[in-house]
Design a protein around this motif. Structure first.
Motif, short mmCIF file in Angstrom:
data_model
loop_
_atom_site.label_atom_id
_atom_site.label_comp_id
_atom_site.label_asym_id
_atom_site.label_seq_id
_atom_site.Cartn_x
_atom_site.Cartn_y
_atom_site.Cartn_z
N GLU A 82 0.83 -1.20 0.00
CA GLU A 82 0.00 0.00 0.00
C GLU A 82 0.88 1.26 0.00
O GLU A 82 1.78 1.39 0.83
CB GLU A 82 -0.87 -0.03 1.25
CG GLU A 82 -1.79 1.13 1.46
CD GLU A 82 -2.58 0.98 2.76
OE1 GLU A 82 -3.72 1.48 2.77
OE2 GLU A 82 -2.09 0.39 3.75
N CYS A 119 -1.40 9.86 6.67
CA CYS A 119 -1.73 11.20 6.18
C CYS A 119 -1.98 12.17 7.34
O CYS A 119 -2.54 11.79 8.37
CB CYS A 119 -2.98 11.12 5.29
SG CYS A 119 -3.36 12.68 4.47
N THR A 132 -3.90 6.49 4.24
CA THR A 132 -2.94 6.93 3.22
C THR A 132 -3.31 8.32 2.75
O THR A 132 -4.43 8.79 2.96
CB THR A 132 -2.91 5.97 2.00
OG1 THR A 132 -3.92 6.35 1.07
CG2 THR A 132 -3.07 4.52 2.38
N CYS A 133 -2.38 8.93 2.03
CA CYS A 133 -2.65 10.24 1.44
C CYS A 133 -3.32 10.10 0.08
O CYS A 133 -3.64 11.11 -0.55
CB CYS A 133 -1.33 11.00 1.27
SG CYS A 133 -0.56 11.43 2.84
N PHE A 134 -3.55 8.87 -0.38
CA PHE A 134 -4.01 8.66 -1.74
C PHE A 134 -5.38 7.99 -1.85
O PHE A 134 -5.73 7.49 -2.91
CB PHE A 134 -2.99 7.82 -2.52
CG PHE A 134 -1.67 8.51 -2.65
CD1 PHE A 134 -1.49 9.54 -3.57
CD2 PHE A 134 -0.61 8.16 -1.84
CE1 PHE A 134 -0.28 10.18 -3.69
CE2 PHE A 134 0.61 8.81 -1.96
CZ PHE A 134 0.79 9.82 -2.88
N ASP A 135 -6.18 8.00 -0.80
CA ASP A 135 -7.47 7.31 -0.89
C ASP A 135 -8.68 8.24 -0.90
O ASP A 135 -9.79 7.81 -1.16
CB ASP A 135 -7.62 6.28 0.21
CG ASP A 135 -7.58 6.87 1.61
OD1 ASP A 135 -7.35 8.09 1.74
OD2 ASP A 135 -7.76 6.11 2.57
N ASP A 195 -9.14 11.20 -2.83
CA ASP A 195 -9.41 12.00 -4.02
C ASP A 195 -9.04 11.22 -5.28
O ASP A 195 -8.15 11.62 -6.04
CB ASP A 195 -8.64 13.32 -3.96
CG ASP A 195 -9.16 14.35 -4.95
OD1 ASP A 195 -10.21 14.12 -5.57
OD2 ASP A 195 -8.49 15.40 -5.10
N VAL A 196 -9.72 10.11 -5.51
CA VAL A 196 -9.46 9.29 -6.68
C VAL A 196 -10.01 10.01 -7.90
O VAL A 196 -11.20 10.32 -7.97
CB VAL A 196 -10.09 7.89 -6.53
CG1 VAL A 196 -9.88 7.06 -7.78
CG2 VAL A 196 -9.52 7.18 -5.31
N LEU A 197 -9.15 10.30 -8.86
CA LEU A 197 -9.56 11.03 -10.05
C LEU A 197 -10.30 10.14 -11.04
O LEU A 197 -11.29 10.54 -11.63
CB LEU A 197 -8.34 11.66 -10.73
CG LEU A 197 -7.55 12.63 -9.86
CD1 LEU A 197 -6.34 13.16 -10.62
CD2 LEU A 197 -8.42 13.78 -9.38
N VAL A 198 -9.79 8.93 -11.24
CA VAL A 198 -10.40 8.00 -12.18
C VAL A 198 -10.18 6.59 -11.67
O VAL A 198 -9.08 6.24 -11.27
CB VAL A 198 -9.75 8.13 -13.58
CG1 VAL A 198 -10.33 7.10 -14.54
CG2 VAL A 198 -9.94 9.52 -14.15
N ASP A 199 -11.23 5.80 -11.67
CA ASP A 199 -11.09 4.37 -11.44
C ASP A 199 -10.95 3.72 -12.80
O ASP A 199 -11.86 3.80 -13.62
CB ASP A 199 -12.33 3.79 -10.72
CG ASP A 199 -12.20 3.87 -9.21
OD1 ASP A 199 -11.07 3.88 -8.72
OD2 ASP A 199 -13.24 3.91 -8.54
#
Length: 137
Positions: A40, A107, A113-116, A118-122
């Motif tokens: 992760e 975060c 995490t710092c990446f969960d 603001d998901v731009l595109v799945d």
């Protein structure tokens, strides 16, 4: 990129390691923190030579704060520690990957995490059944 650290922040980093690093003009390299057992991606911070030296010698992630212009050890104020398991350079020696055992949130917002958030595109692969990535179709 430059290969020497800024003179304002002296370092005890092994000269052989220091000679390999490719730094930005600010003397920093991005450092990706990754959970060692799950893969992760937790966060991205910045390290100069001394932050990397401290990370390697203490077993705790030390970063350079670009906004505060000071070193910070992950967990010292939050209690959310990063215990270092391994440290590697990427193929260009311009990014550090630190595999850690994260205790608590990585975060500053309190998220794991710092990446969960603001998901731009799945991305859904068109060729998932065929084993061919969508970009190759």
């Amino acid at each position: 990129m430059t290969s020497t650290p800024p003179p304002s922040r002296p370092s005890s980093l092994d000269p052989e390691i220091a000679a390999r690093l490719k730094r930005g003009t600010d003397g920093l390299v991005p450092a990706i923190a990754q959970q060692y057992d799950t893969g992760e991606v937790l966060m991205l911070g910045w390290m100069d030579d001394e932050a990397l030296h401290r990370t390697l010698t203490t077993g705790r992630c030390t970063y350079w704060s670009r906004s505060r212009q000071e070193y910070w050890v992950k967990g010292d104020t939050s209690g959310h520690f990063q215990h270092v398991k391994s440290v590697a350079l990427d193929c260009d020696a311009d990014t550090v990957l630190v595999q850690v055992d994260q205790v608590g949130a990585a975060c500053h917002t309190g998220a794991r995490t710092c990446f969960d958030a603001d998901v731009l595109v799945d991305v859904v692969l068109k060729g998932a059944d065929s084993g061919v990535p969508a970009r190759d179709q």
